[in-house]
Scaffold this motif. Sequence first.
Motif, mmCIF file in Angstrom:
data_model
loop_
_atom_site.group_PDB
_atom_site.id
_atom_site.type_symbol
_atom_site.label_atom_id
_atom_site.label_comp_id
_atom_site.label_asym_id
_atom_site.label_seq_id
_atom_site.Cartn_x
_atom_site.Cartn_y
_atom_site.Cartn_z
ATOM 1 N N ALA A 112 0.812 -1.219 0.000
ATOM 2 C CA ALA A 112 0.000 0.000 0.000
ATOM 3 C C ALA A 112 0.844 1.268 0.000
ATOM 4 O O ALA A 112 0.389 2.317 -0.456
ATOM 5 C CB ALA A 112 -0.934 0.008 1.214
ATOM 6 N N TYR A 113 2.075 1.189 0.519
ATOM 7 C CA TYR A 113 2.936 2.362 0.651
ATOM 8 C C TYR A 113 4.336 2.044 0.143
ATOM 9 O O TYR A 113 4.824 0.917 0.279
ATOM 10 C CB TYR A 113 3.048 2.807 2.118
ATOM 11 N N GLN A 114 4.980 3.046 -0.397
ATOM 12 C CA GLN A 114 6.389 2.935 -0.764
ATOM 13 C C GLN A 114 7.207 3.610 0.328
ATOM 14 O O GLN A 114 7.098 4.821 0.541
ATOM 15 C CB GLN A 114 6.653 3.609 -2.108
ATOM 16 N N PHE A 115 8.004 2.835 1.056
ATOM 17 C CA PHE A 115 8.779 3.355 2.174
ATOM 18 C C PHE A 115 10.172 3.759 1.708
ATOM 19 O O PHE A 115 10.772 3.105 0.855
ATOM 20 C CB PHE A 115 8.905 2.309 3.284
ATOM 21 N N SER A 116 10.684 4.825 2.302
ATOM 22 C CA SER A 116 12.050 5.258 1.999
ATOM 23 C C SER A 116 12.612 6.019 3.179
ATOM 24 O O SER A 116 11.876 6.579 4.002
ATOM 25 C CB SER A 116 12.077 6.152 0.749
ATOM 26 N N VAL A 117 13.936 6.003 3.274
ATOM 27 C CA VAL A 117 14.654 6.800 4.273
ATOM 28 C C VAL A 117 15.043 8.115 3.618
ATOM 29 O O VAL A 117 15.778 8.122 2.619
ATOM 30 C CB VAL A 117 15.905 6.060 4.778
ATOM 31 N N ARG A 118 14.546 9.226 4.131
ATOM 32 C CA ARG A 118 14.761 10.522 3.498
ATOM 33 C C ARG A 118 16.003 11.238 3.995
ATOM 34 O O ARG A 118 16.514 12.130 3.335
ATOM 35 C CB ARG A 118 13.536 11.417 3.711
ATOM 36 N N GLY A 119 16.462 10.900 5.184
ATOM 37 C CA GLY A 119 17.643 11.589 5.696
ATOM 38 C C GLY A 119 17.593 11.722 7.199
ATOM 39 O O GLY A 119 16.983 10.903 7.888
ATOM 40 N N GLU A 120 18.226 12.760 7.698
ATOM 41 C CA GLU A 120 18.323 12.980 9.139
ATOM 42 C C GLU A 120 17.818 14.381 9.477
ATOM 43 O O GLU A 120 17.856 15.292 8.638
ATOM 44 C CB GLU A 120 19.764 12.839 9.612
ATOM 45 N N ARG A 140 -5.329 7.017 0.031
ATOM 46 C CA ARG A 140 -4.832 7.113 1.407
ATOM 47 C C ARG A 140 -3.860 8.277 1.486
ATOM 48 O O ARG A 140 -3.416 8.821 0.475
ATOM 49 C CB ARG A 140 -4.197 5.798 1.859
ATOM 50 N N LEU A 141 -3.547 8.679 2.711
ATOM 51 C CA LEU A 141 -2.659 9.815 2.941
ATOM 52 C C LEU A 141 -1.216 9.336 3.105
ATOM 53 O O LEU A 141 -0.961 8.189 3.476
ATOM 54 C CB LEU A 141 -3.094 10.582 4.190
ATOM 55 N N GLY A 142 -0.276 10.234 2.853
ATOM 56 C CA GLY A 142 1.127 9.938 3.080
ATOM 57 C C GLY A 142 1.506 10.201 4.526
ATOM 58 O O GLY A 142 0.846 10.965 5.248
ATOM 59 N N ILE A 143 2.554 9.565 4.974
ATOM 60 C CA ILE A 143 3.022 9.701 6.358
ATOM 61 C C ILE A 143 4.528 9.905 6.362
ATOM 62 O O ILE A 143 5.266 9.208 5.648
ATOM 63 C CB ILE A 143 2.660 8.455 7.188
ATOM 64 N N VAL A 144 4.982 10.872 7.138
ATOM 65 C CA VAL A 144 6.409 11.080 7.376
ATOM 66 C C VAL A 144 6.631 10.984 8.877
ATOM 67 O O VAL A 144 5.943 11.652 9.653
ATOM 68 C CB VAL A 144 6.886 12.450 6.852
ATOM 69 N N VAL A 145 7.560 10.141 9.284
ATOM 70 C CA VAL A 145 7.826 9.949 10.707
ATOM 71 C C VAL A 145 9.322 10.080 10.965
ATOM 72 O O VAL A 145 10.139 9.603 10.178
ATOM 73 C CB VAL A 145 7.294 8.587 11.197
ATOM 74 N N ASN A 146 9.665 10.769 12.049
ATOM 75 C CA ASN A 146 11.055 10.938 12.468
ATOM 76 C C ASN A 146 11.310 10.038 13.669
ATOM 77 O O ASN A 146 10.701 10.222 14.726
ATOM 78 C CB ASN A 146 11.355 12.385 12.837
ATOM 79 N N LEU A 147 12.228 9.058 13.506
ATOM 80 C CA LEU A 147 12.561 8.134 14.578
ATOM 81 C C LEU A 147 13.848 8.561 15.262
ATOM 82 O O LEU A 147 14.838 8.884 14.592
ATOM 83 C CB LEU A 147 12.726 6.717 14.028
ATOM 84 N N ASP A 148 13.814 8.562 16.579
ATOM 85 C CA ASP A 148 15.005 8.851 17.357
ATOM 86 C C ASP A 148 16.097 7.858 16.965
ATOM 87 O O ASP A 148 15.889 6.642 16.987
ATOM 88 C CB ASP A 148 14.681 8.736 18.851
ATOM 89 N N LEU A 213 -13.506 -1.631 -1.986
ATOM 90 C CA LEU A 213 -12.500 -1.208 -1.010
ATOM 91 C C LEU A 213 -11.215 -0.875 -1.751
ATOM 92 O O LEU A 213 -10.853 -1.561 -2.709
ATOM 93 C CB LEU A 213 -12.199 -2.319 0.001
ATOM 94 N N PRO A 214 -10.488 0.166 -1.341
ATOM 95 C CA PRO A 214 -9.160 0.394 -1.923
ATOM 96 C C PRO A 214 -8.252 -0.811 -1.649
ATOM 97 O O PRO A 214 -8.389 -1.480 -0.622
ATOM 98 C CB PRO A 214 -8.661 1.650 -1.189
ATOM 99 N N ASP A 215 -7.338 -1.075 -2.562
ATOM 100 C CA ASP A 215 -6.415 -2.195 -2.392
ATOM 101 C C ASP A 215 -5.698 -2.098 -1.046
ATOM 102 O O ASP A 215 -5.239 -1.023 -0.642
ATOM 103 C CB ASP A 215 -5.379 -2.211 -3.520
ATOM 104 N N GLY A 216 -5.612 -3.223 -0.356
ATOM 105 C CA GLY A 216 -4.868 -3.277 0.901
ATOM 106 C C GLY A 216 -5.725 -3.150 2.145
ATOM 107 O O GLY A 216 -5.303 -3.560 3.230
ATOM 108 N N TYR A 217 -6.910 -2.593 2.014
ATOM 109 C CA TYR A 217 -7.785 -2.457 3.181
ATOM 110 C C TYR A 217 -8.532 -3.766 3.433
ATOM 111 O O TYR A 217 -8.965 -4.446 2.499
ATOM 112 C CB TYR A 217 -8.792 -1.327 2.982
ATOM 113 N N ARG A 218 -8.697 -4.081 4.717
ATOM 114 C CA ARG A 218 -9.420 -5.278 5.112
ATOM 115 C C ARG A 218 -10.405 -4.933 6.232
ATOM 116 O O ARG A 218 -10.154 -4.023 7.031
ATOM 117 C CB ARG A 218 -8.453 -6.342 5.634
#
Length: 300
Positions: A112-120, A140-148, A213-218
């Motif tokens: 459902a999503y293409q994941f990538s590491v964008r940087g620091e 669906r919406l995009g998500i950006v998350v910053n991990l410690d 249903l959109p692909d990936g939803y259950r």
Amino acid sequence: MPGENSGAASVPAGSLPEGSDSVAPWLEKLGRAVNELEYSGLVTFEHAGMLETLQVVHGVRDGQQVERVRYLSGDQRELVSHGVPRACEGAPGPINRAALLSAAEQQRLQQAYQFSVRGEERIADRATVTLEARPRDRHRLGIVVNLDRETGLPLRSMLIGPQGKVLERYQFVELDLSPVEDGDLQPQSASARHIDNRAPCVPVQSRWRLGWLPDGYRPMAARTLSDGDMLVFSDGLSVFTVFVQRLGPELNFEGKAIRGATVAYMDQIEVDGINYTVTVVGEIPDSTAQLLARAVTTGG
């Protein structure tokens, strides 16, 4: 995505140490942090043109997560939760999203999503790694998350709309990784709301279903209401809920409401001469909510 509205200042992923551009190790680290780490801190939550400040205290007791969230601005609100939030609860939000991401099937999410590491980037005076989950379709919406970088704890999460606009931003401004005392997990007000996530998800049958249903939803869960049913769907990260409720003859509800990243779309359906209102609520594009509302039908 995200564009200039994101407020991000990350550096290219190529500047990270060798081997750190793989998403899987960071998601595994996120899972350990969410399930094992104790911490407290101050958080800002921006949505729908509002800026709220929260105090978050997160502990682990007898292998179970215990979290207390107290709003420091606006109306006095306090939440004390036990256990891990699950998609079947149908409760989206920035606090729950990290738990969903850490528990989801990674292979399913990759569809459902293409994941990538964008940087620091530096958040709350700590080095973080920026991960992006770009949707593979427009539903669906995009998500950006910053991990410690040290612990894997999500220090910032953003929901990104189809045009690259930040719809919601949840960000630590202060973080304390010291062990949490028992007293810090106790509610500070008599009106605190208690949430118990420890019971397993129990599927319930419903006469209603979605013809599309959109692909990936259950389907995750269904519950019987006093005047209808509630159905919960998830792709492992995004959650939306469909309410089908009987209408009185004098009522006529249609339209939509959008607040930050959350949309509520309402329509009507007639079955066997009885009118029902269909309401779709979730952190999804409003066009998708409209399509879902119109796809509601009976199971035959």
